[in-house]
Design a protein around this motif. Sequence first.
Motif, PDB file in Angstrom:
ATOM      1  N   TYR A   1       2.554   7.792  -4.942  1.00 19.47           N
ATOM      2  CA  TYR A   1       2.389   7.666  -3.491  1.00 19.47           C
ATOM      3  C   TYR A   1       1.396   8.687  -2.951  1.00 19.47           C
ATOM      4  CZ  TYR A   1       6.221   4.371  -3.680  1.00 19.47           C
ATOM      5  OH  TYR A   1       7.007   3.287  -3.964  1.00 19.47           O
ATOM      6  N   SER A  19      -2.097   8.629  -0.595  1.00 20.14           N
ATOM      7  CA  SER A  19      -2.978   7.830   0.247  1.00 20.14           C
ATOM      8  C   SER A  19      -4.089   8.709   0.821  1.00 20.14           C
ATOM      9  CB  SER A  19      -2.207   7.138   1.367  1.00 20.14           C
ATOM     10  OG  SER A  19      -1.505   8.072   2.165  1.00 20.14           O
ATOM     11  N   ILE A  36      -5.965   4.515   7.777  1.00 17.47           N
ATOM     12  CA  ILE A  36      -5.747   4.540   6.329  1.00 17.47           C
ATOM     13  C   ILE A  36      -6.884   3.842   5.603  1.00 17.47           C
ATOM     14  CG2 ILE A  36      -4.331   2.451   6.250  1.00 17.47           C
ATOM     15  CD1 ILE A  36      -2.590   4.041   4.135  1.00 17.47           C
ATOM     16  N   ASP A  87      -4.258   3.434  -0.443  1.00 20.14           N
ATOM     17  CA  ASP A  87      -2.833   3.645  -0.642  1.00 20.14           C
ATOM     18  C   ASP A  87      -2.560   3.596  -2.142  1.00 20.14           C
ATOM     19  OD1 ASP A  87       0.035   1.520  -0.077  1.00 20.14           O
ATOM     20  OD2 ASP A  87      -0.066   3.694  -0.259  1.00 20.14           O
ATOM     21  N   PHE A 104      -7.310  -0.715   1.502  1.00 23.86           N
ATOM     22  CA  PHE A 104      -6.731  -1.568   2.531  1.00 23.86           C
ATOM     23  C   PHE A 104      -7.743  -2.604   3.003  1.00 23.86           C
ATOM     24  CE2 PHE A 104      -2.517  -0.707   4.371  1.00 23.86           C
ATOM     25  CZ  PHE A 104      -2.071   0.187   3.424  1.00 23.86           C
ATOM     26  N   MET A 155      -2.625  12.358   1.628  1.00 25.80           N
ATOM     27  CA  MET A 155      -1.229  12.467   2.048  1.00 25.80           C
ATOM     28  C   MET A 155      -0.323  12.025   0.905  1.00 25.80           C
ATOM     29  SD  MET A 155       0.850  10.244   4.861  1.00 25.80           S
ATOM     30  CE  MET A 155       2.402   9.634   4.182  1.00 25.80           C
ATOM     31  N   GLY A 162       3.318  10.537  -0.105  1.00 22.91           N
ATOM     32  CA  GLY A 162       4.472   9.842   0.436  1.00 22.91           C
ATOM     33  C   GLY A 162       5.566   9.693  -0.601  1.00 22.91           C
ATOM     34  N   TRP A 178       6.836  14.289   4.108  1.00 26.02           N
ATOM     35  CA  TRP A 178       5.480  13.882   3.767  1.00 26.02           C
ATOM     36  C   TRP A 178       4.542  15.027   4.140  1.00 26.02           C
ATOM     37  CZ3 TRP A 178       5.891   8.542   6.551  1.00 26.02           C
ATOM     38  CH2 TRP A 178       6.687   7.688   5.771  1.00 26.02           C
ATOM     39  N   THR A 193       7.165   5.985  12.155  1.00 21.65           N
ATOM     40  CA  THR A 193       7.101   7.426  12.018  1.00 21.65           C
ATOM     41  C   THR A 193       6.312   8.042  13.170  1.00 21.65           C
ATOM     42  OG1 THR A 193       6.692   9.174  10.371  1.00 21.65           O
ATOM     43  CG2 THR A 193       4.958   7.542  10.658  1.00 21.65           C
ATOM     44  N   ILE A 230       3.817  11.372  13.853  1.00 26.08           N
ATOM     45  CA  ILE A 230       3.008  12.412  13.228  1.00 26.08           C
ATOM     46  C   ILE A 230       2.244  13.111  14.337  1.00 26.08           C
ATOM     47  CG2 ILE A 230       1.000  12.813  11.730  1.00 26.08           C
ATOM     48  CD1 ILE A 230       2.137  10.482   9.987  1.00 26.08           C
ATOM     49  N   THR A 252      10.730  10.170  10.852  1.00 28.34           N
ATOM     50  CA  THR A 252      10.659   8.776  10.404  1.00 28.34           C
ATOM     51  C   THR A 252      11.998   8.111  10.640  1.00 28.34           C
ATOM     52  OG1 THR A 252       8.949   9.200   8.736  1.00 28.34           O
ATOM     53  CG2 THR A 252      10.331   7.275   8.380  1.00 28.34           C
ATOM     54  N   VAL A 280       5.057   2.441   8.857  1.00 29.64           N
ATOM     55  CA  VAL A 280       5.228   2.962   7.507  1.00 29.64           C
ATOM     56  C   VAL A 280       5.210   1.797   6.524  1.00 29.64           C
ATOM     57  CG1 VAL A 280       6.794   4.148   5.931  1.00 29.64           C
ATOM     58  CG2 VAL A 280       6.565   4.920   8.313  1.00 29.64           C
ATOM     59  N   ILE A 281       4.464   1.948   5.467  1.00 31.31           N
ATOM     60  CA  ILE A 281       4.470   0.955   4.402  1.00 31.31           C
ATOM     61  C   ILE A 281       4.485   1.686   3.076  1.00 31.31           C
ATOM     62  CG2 ILE A 281       1.948   0.718   4.567  1.00 31.31           C
ATOM     63  CD1 ILE A 281       2.337  -2.202   3.581  1.00 31.31           C
ATOM     64  N   SER A 282       5.621   1.617   2.400  1.00 26.50           N
ATOM     65  CA  SER A 282       5.736   2.130   1.051  1.00 26.50           C
ATOM     66  C   SER A 282       5.142   3.534   0.878  1.00 26.50           C
ATOM     67  CB  SER A 282       5.046   1.131   0.090  1.00 26.50           C
ATOM     68  OG  SER A 282       5.343   1.414  -1.248  1.00 26.50           O
ATOM     69  N   GLY A 283       5.647   4.467   1.636  1.00 29.06           N
ATOM     70  CA  GLY A 283       5.201   5.845   1.473  1.00 29.06           C
ATOM     71  C   GLY A 283       3.838   6.146   2.027  1.00 29.06           C
ATOM     72  N   ALA A 284       3.352   5.309   2.908  1.00 31.54           N
ATOM     73  CA  ALA A 284       2.060   5.564   3.545  1.00 31.54           C
ATOM     74  C   ALA A 284       2.133   5.138   5.001  1.00 31.54           C
ATOM     75  CB  ALA A 284       0.946   4.807   2.827  1.00 31.54           C
ATOM     76  N   THR A 285       1.196   5.617   5.781  1.00 29.17           N
ATOM     77  CA  THR A 285       1.127   5.259   7.196  1.00 29.17           C
ATOM     78  C   THR A 285       0.030   4.229   7.378  1.00 29.17           C
ATOM     79  OG1 THR A 285      -0.359   7.124   7.504  1.00 29.17           O
ATOM     80  CG2 THR A 285       1.958   7.472   8.025  1.00 29.17           C
ATOM     81  N   GLU A 286       0.399   3.022   7.820  1.00 30.89           N
ATOM     82  CA  GLU A 286      -0.577   1.933   7.832  1.00 30.89           C
ATOM     83  C   GLU A 286      -1.346   1.867   9.156  1.00 30.89           C
ATOM     84  OE1 GLU A 286       1.040  -1.904   6.989  1.00 30.89           O
ATOM     85  OE2 GLU A 286      -0.943  -2.799   6.680  1.00 30.89           O
ATOM     86  N   TRP A 339      -1.878   3.144  13.156  1.00 27.94           N
ATOM     87  CA  TRP A 339      -1.670   4.281  14.041  1.00 27.94           C
ATOM     88  C   TRP A 339      -2.002   3.915  15.479  1.00 27.94           C
ATOM     89  CZ3 TRP A 339      -1.483   9.768  12.307  1.00 27.94           C
ATOM     90  CH2 TRP A 339      -1.336   9.903  10.922  1.00 27.94           C
TER      91      TRP A 339
END
Lengths: 112, 117
Positions: A37, A39, A51, A54, A60, A94, A96, A101, B35, B37, B50, B99-105, B107
Amino acid sequence: DIVMTQTPLSSTVTLGQPASISCRSSESLVHSSGNTYLSWLHQRPGQPPRILIDKVSYRFPGVPDRFSGSGAGTDFTLKISRVEAEDVGIYYCMQGKELPWTFGQGTKVEIK
Amino acid sequence: EVQLVESGGDLAQPGGSLRLSCSPRGFSFSSSWMTWIRQAPGKGLEWVATISDNGKNKYYGDSVKGRFDISRDNAKNSLYLQMHSLSAEDTAVYYCATVISGATEHWGQGTRVTVSS
């Protein structure tokens, strides 16, 4: 807490030339699920972060293919194959993998 | 198109309280972890809190634990951050993000909180 360390903290790049940013974590980012994890985000001046990548290398939708991510375990790299003017700003890695985090300090990219 | 619109940022007195809101559009909010930030002036990014999709699980950074409360109202399509005992160290732009699978998609644009007397 996992500490994320980026190098360099600042980079001045010529348009059309490649750029590379490194990110090192204080412990492995491999989760028990098998995923890593890590990103990458890009923040242009006055804008929120966006982002780019990931899970180390998944780009993405909408992110130009000049951006690529690589690495494993604790060492990761973001590469821009040919820098364009819109790539200026600050890049953050980052983790995750676990809470809290945490982010790298950021790498400021400017155009020469 | 996914949109996140934060509001509620303001000038607050040290020791005071503020409630931030985040209004999402363009995705299934009730199915999404969310989340907050923050980014202090001229500084990097700091994870604040979160919340799970159903609101039952909440997680906080050490610097805000016991002072901030993250919550959501899926019926009203809204995310909140209630902040108490504010200090100058809480001065920042606060972003909500999906949040998507341990990441921030995705914002939002952020809302500015200034703590000063």
